[in-house]
Motif scaffolding. Structure first.
Motif, PDB file in Angstrom:
ATOM      1  N   ARG A 116       0.844  -1.192   0.000  1.00  0.00           N
ATOM      2  CA  ARG A 116       0.000   0.000   0.000  1.00  0.00           C
ATOM      3  C   ARG A 116       0.884   1.249   0.000  1.00  0.00           C
ATOM      4  O   ARG A 116       1.818   1.346   0.779  1.00  0.00           O
ATOM      5  CB  ARG A 116      -0.913   0.005   1.228  1.00  0.00           C
ATOM      6  CG  ARG A 116      -1.829   1.211   1.374  1.00  0.00           C
ATOM      7  CD  ARG A 116      -2.716   1.031   2.598  1.00  0.00           C
ATOM      8  NE  ARG A 116      -3.633   2.128   2.797  1.00  0.00           N
ATOM      9  CZ  ARG A 116      -3.372   3.203   3.520  1.00  0.00           C
ATOM     10  NH1 ARG A 116      -2.195   3.324   4.141  1.00  0.00           N
ATOM     11  NH2 ARG A 116      -4.273   4.165   3.661  1.00  0.00           N
ATOM     12  N   TYR A 117       0.555   2.182  -0.894  1.00  0.00           N
ATOM     13  CA  TYR A 117       1.277   3.460  -0.930  1.00  0.00           C
ATOM     14  C   TYR A 117       0.270   4.588  -0.736  1.00  0.00           C
ATOM     15  O   TYR A 117      -0.711   4.693  -1.475  1.00  0.00           O
ATOM     16  CB  TYR A 117       2.012   3.662  -2.250  1.00  0.00           C
ATOM     17  CG  TYR A 117       2.881   4.904  -2.251  1.00  0.00           C
ATOM     18  CD1 TYR A 117       4.159   4.868  -1.736  1.00  0.00           C
ATOM     19  CD2 TYR A 117       2.395   6.123  -2.730  1.00  0.00           C
ATOM     20  CE1 TYR A 117       4.960   6.001  -1.711  1.00  0.00           C
ATOM     21  CE2 TYR A 117       3.180   7.262  -2.712  1.00  0.00           C
ATOM     22  CZ  TYR A 117       4.461   7.190  -2.194  1.00  0.00           C
ATOM     23  OH  TYR A 117       5.243   8.319  -2.157  1.00  0.00           O
ATOM     24  N   GLU A 118       0.519   5.400   0.259  1.00  0.00           N
ATOM     25  CA  GLU A 118      -0.341   6.549   0.534  1.00  0.00           C
ATOM     26  C   GLU A 118       0.393   7.834   0.161  1.00  0.00           C
ATOM     27  O   GLU A 118       1.469   8.115   0.687  1.00  0.00           O
ATOM     28  CB  GLU A 118      -0.751   6.579   2.005  1.00  0.00           C
ATOM     29  CG  GLU A 118      -1.739   7.686   2.326  1.00  0.00           C
ATOM     30  CD  GLU A 118      -2.298   7.593   3.731  1.00  0.00           C
ATOM     31  OE1 GLU A 118      -3.125   8.446   4.098  1.00  0.00           O
ATOM     32  OE2 GLU A 118      -1.901   6.658   4.465  1.00  0.00           O
ATOM     33  N   PHE A 119      -0.207   8.594  -0.770  1.00  0.00           N
ATOM     34  CA  PHE A 119       0.404   9.837  -1.237  1.00  0.00           C
ATOM     35  C   PHE A 119       0.180  10.961  -0.221  1.00  0.00           C
ATOM     36  O   PHE A 119      -0.845  11.006   0.458  1.00  0.00           O
ATOM     37  CB  PHE A 119      -0.203  10.254  -2.583  1.00  0.00           C
ATOM     38  CG  PHE A 119       0.057   9.283  -3.694  1.00  0.00           C
ATOM     39  CD1 PHE A 119       1.173   9.426  -4.509  1.00  0.00           C
ATOM     40  CD2 PHE A 119      -0.813   8.223  -3.941  1.00  0.00           C
ATOM     41  CE1 PHE A 119       1.417   8.536  -5.547  1.00  0.00           C
ATOM     42  CE2 PHE A 119      -0.582   7.327  -4.977  1.00  0.00           C
ATOM     43  CZ  PHE A 119       0.541   7.479  -5.772  1.00  0.00           C
ATOM     44  N   LYS A 120       1.131  11.875  -0.191  1.00  0.00           N
ATOM     45  CA  LYS A 120       1.007  13.015   0.713  1.00  0.00           C
ATOM     46  C   LYS A 120       0.422  14.232   0.002  1.00  0.00           C
ATOM     47  O   LYS A 120      -0.515  14.864   0.508  1.00  0.00           O
ATOM     48  CB  LYS A 120       2.359  13.355   1.328  1.00  0.00           C
ATOM     49  CG  LYS A 120       2.306  14.443   2.398  1.00  0.00           C
ATOM     50  CD  LYS A 120       3.672  14.648   3.033  1.00  0.00           C
ATOM     51  CE  LYS A 120       4.087  13.458   3.863  1.00  0.00           C
ATOM     52  NZ  LYS A 120       5.378  13.695   4.581  1.00  0.00           N
ATOM     53  N   ASP A 121       0.906  14.566  -1.178  1.00  0.00           N
ATOM     54  CA  ASP A 121       0.480  15.799  -1.850  1.00  0.00           C
ATOM     55  C   ASP A 121       0.161  15.586  -3.322  1.00  0.00           C
ATOM     56  O   ASP A 121       0.336  16.490  -4.128  1.00  0.00           O
ATOM     57  CB  ASP A 121       1.579  16.876  -1.723  1.00  0.00           C
ATOM     58  CG  ASP A 121       1.832  17.267  -0.281  1.00  0.00           C
ATOM     59  OD1 ASP A 121       0.846  17.533   0.428  1.00  0.00           O
ATOM     60  OD2 ASP A 121       3.003  17.280   0.133  1.00  0.00           O
ATOM     61  N   HIS A 122      -0.298  14.411  -3.695  1.00  0.00           N
ATOM     62  CA  HIS A 122      -0.635  14.183  -5.101  1.00  0.00           C
ATOM     63  C   HIS A 122      -1.890  14.975  -5.480  1.00  0.00           C
ATOM     64  O   HIS A 122      -2.813  15.106  -4.665  1.00  0.00           O
ATOM     65  CB  HIS A 122      -0.862  12.694  -5.347  1.00  0.00           C
ATOM     66  CG  HIS A 122      -0.832  12.320  -6.786  1.00  0.00           C
ATOM     67  ND1 HIS A 122      -1.933  12.460  -7.614  1.00  0.00           N
ATOM     68  CD2 HIS A 122       0.162  11.801  -7.569  1.00  0.00           C
ATOM     69  CE1 HIS A 122      -1.621  12.050  -8.827  1.00  0.00           C
ATOM     70  NE2 HIS A 122      -0.357  11.638  -8.827  1.00  0.00           N
TER      71      HIS A 122
END
Length: 525
Positions: A293-299
């Motif tokens: 799982r990858y969670e973006f911060k400011d996409h």
């Protein structure tokens, strides 16, 4: 029951404005309609919906709920909640969804009633479904206590966190074995604030007690069930030798890596239904769920991407669960304790040996009675011979809904899978992708799942886990494939109203189906 639910629903709706004047109260009213072109719901419209929908028919509901904190003083707090689901097209199957009270001191909670368990640290919205406890069923009546969210361990400066819980309740749905109790517990520890953090957890559940269809009382000692011990006084050879009750567990290990642009979470889950699942410290357990799982911060529009690989086709192998020699049931422990292996081998197999070791004895047993396979196989996840509906509640799986119920297979394929137990397909390979984010004022979610389905060992062997005769006409001898997709968009109209639209598509050997769902929610804070 029907009149009581309608009255409760009306009271909740009419009292909403007055209750909502309390700043701490939460009140909502929700309506949902879901339909499929084949008369039942596509996979991701019907499943992982907290048990609010019946996936095997077109469905909908009206729902209202109130959550009211009673007090908060220092570390102490208390709250209660109630949530009713009214099915206008099927009043008799309306139900109380939530009805609970909670006392809390700091991180510790004591709960009772029907309540949700917050799965801190796992993304249920994008996952195909946690194999131990997913969001697929409605809550059952239970009592529990624990630390339900990761909490700092004292004197570690926040570098070590723990959580854990224990619940005991009962399942009141229609089941062949009646009045059974259900117990579940979890324990987790993780590091925190490090460049790479590690999480380790164990989960265990067990159905125990009750009365089987023949009127026989099943072992109900809580401590035997809690520790997965043998029921020595049960009077039944299987219960007195093996762990009494229907057990299921999950070993969970993962890593979390914080980055400047977001965070990575990788995990591996290993299901366990008996001691064969933990042989050699889990290294012989070939079944797993691997997630990334990858969670973006400011996409600009993506929030999270999740991928899962699921493989449950091994289940400790194709060997018989226990040796059967000339029609008599044995355990490996009993056979190992035999004084004279040579005489036993000669008497039962007509083979002459001299000073046979246990390893030689076992190899002969496997060759002569088990087609060369090792014993302790055919684990049969979510199923149990004494509790024929196993790890399900009102027809839905407690864990991953990619396992197929008998009711679902009858709905989609008009067959029962040649298996008397309720889960008729638990040997699968799956690839699952979940993505969510936001474009302008719309939140979106996309799910895509690809499965290969092998049925069950019991179905493969003529409908019985204890058989060695293959069913040449078994439906799953030809591996069945299925693809399921969900496209969801939701928008908050204002501070009180929001709506969600779902489009689901199923393609493959479990049927081609197209479905739509719409949800309108009114909420006050």
């Amino acid at each position: 029951m029907k009149k009581a639910l309608i009255t409760l629903f009306t009271i909740v709706c009419l009292s909403s404005p007055s209750v909502a004047q309390l700043d701490s109260a939460k009140v909502f009213v929700e309506s949902k309609v879901a339909v499929g072109t084949e008369g039942y719901l596509p996979q991701w419209i019907g499943y992982n919906q907290y048990g609010l929908l019946n996936p095997n028919e077109n469905d909908g509901y009206l729902r209202a709920g109130v959550t009211l904190p009673f007090f908060q003083k220092g570390k102490f707090s208390a709250e209660a909640g109630i949530d009713a689901v009214l099915r206008p097209h099927d009043f008799d199957n309306s139900f109380i969804n939530l009805a609970y009270g909670q006392l809390k001191y700091g991180a510790f909670s004591l709960k009772g009633g029907r309540y949700l368990i917050s799965e801190d640290g796992f993304d249920h919205q994008l996952s195909s479904g946690n194999m131990f406890r997913s969001i697929n069923t409605r809550p059952y009546w239970r009592g529990g206590f624990g630390i339900y969210k990761f909490t700092d361990v004292p004197f570690t400066n926040g570098y070590v966190q723990v959580k854990g819980n224990m619940e005991v309740g009962f399942l009141e749905d229609d089941r062949p074995t009646t009045d059974a109790l259900f117990h579940e517990k979890s324990a987790y520890i993780r590091t925190n604030k490090l460049p790479i953090n590690v999480i380790i957890g164990m989960n265990h559940s067990v159905l125990f007690g009750g009365t089987d269809p023949n009127g026989r009382e099943l072992p109900s000692d809580f401590f035997e069930a809690f520790f997965a011990q043998s029921a020595l006084t049960s009077g039944n050879s299987s219960d007195s030798i093996n762990a009494a009750g229907a057990h299921f567990g999950l070993f969970d290990i993962g890593i979390e890596i914080p980055l400047k642009t977001g965070s990575i979470n990788a995990y591996i889950h290993q299901p366990i239904s008996d001691r064969s699942g933990i042989k050699e410290n889990f290294t012989q357990n070939k079944d797993n769920v691997i997630g990334l799982r990858y969670e973006f911060k400011d996409h600009p529009f993506l929030k999270t991407i999740l991928y899962e690989y699921i493989n449950t086709i091994h289940q400790s192998g194709a060997g018989l669960p226990d040796p059967r020699i000339n029609g008599q049931f044995f355990t490996l422990g009993q056979l190992k304790a035999i004084d004279d292996y040579d005489q036993f081998i000669l008497d039962n197999f007509g083979i002459t040996t001299q000073n046979a070791t246990w390893e030689e004895f076992r190899a002969i047993l496997e060759r002569e009675t088990n087609n060369g396979y090792g014993f302790s196989g055919r684990d049969d996840y979510y199923n149990n011979g004494q509790y024929q509906k196993g790890n399900t509640y009102f027809g839905l799986q407690f864990g991953n809904p990619l396992f197929t119920t008998q009711e679902r297979l009858l709905t989609t394929n008009n067959t029962d899978g040649n298996y008397r137990l309720f889960i008729v397909n638990n040997r699968i390979i799956a690839h699952h992708l979940g993505v969510n984010g936001k474009i302008k004022d719309f939140d979106f979610k996309v799910l895509a799942t690809f499965t290969l389905n092998y049925g069950t060992y019991g179905g493969f062997y003529g409908g019985s886990r204890g058989s060695t005769v293959e069913d040449l006409d078994y439906e799953f001898r030809r591996i069945l494939s299925q693809q399921s997709f969900l496209f969801q968009a939701s928008k908050k109209i204002n501070e009180k109203f929001s709506y969600t639209v779902d489009m689901g598509i199923d393609l493959g050997d479990f049927g081609n189906n197209f479905g739509l769902a719409g949800t309108l929610r009114y909420h006050l804070k």
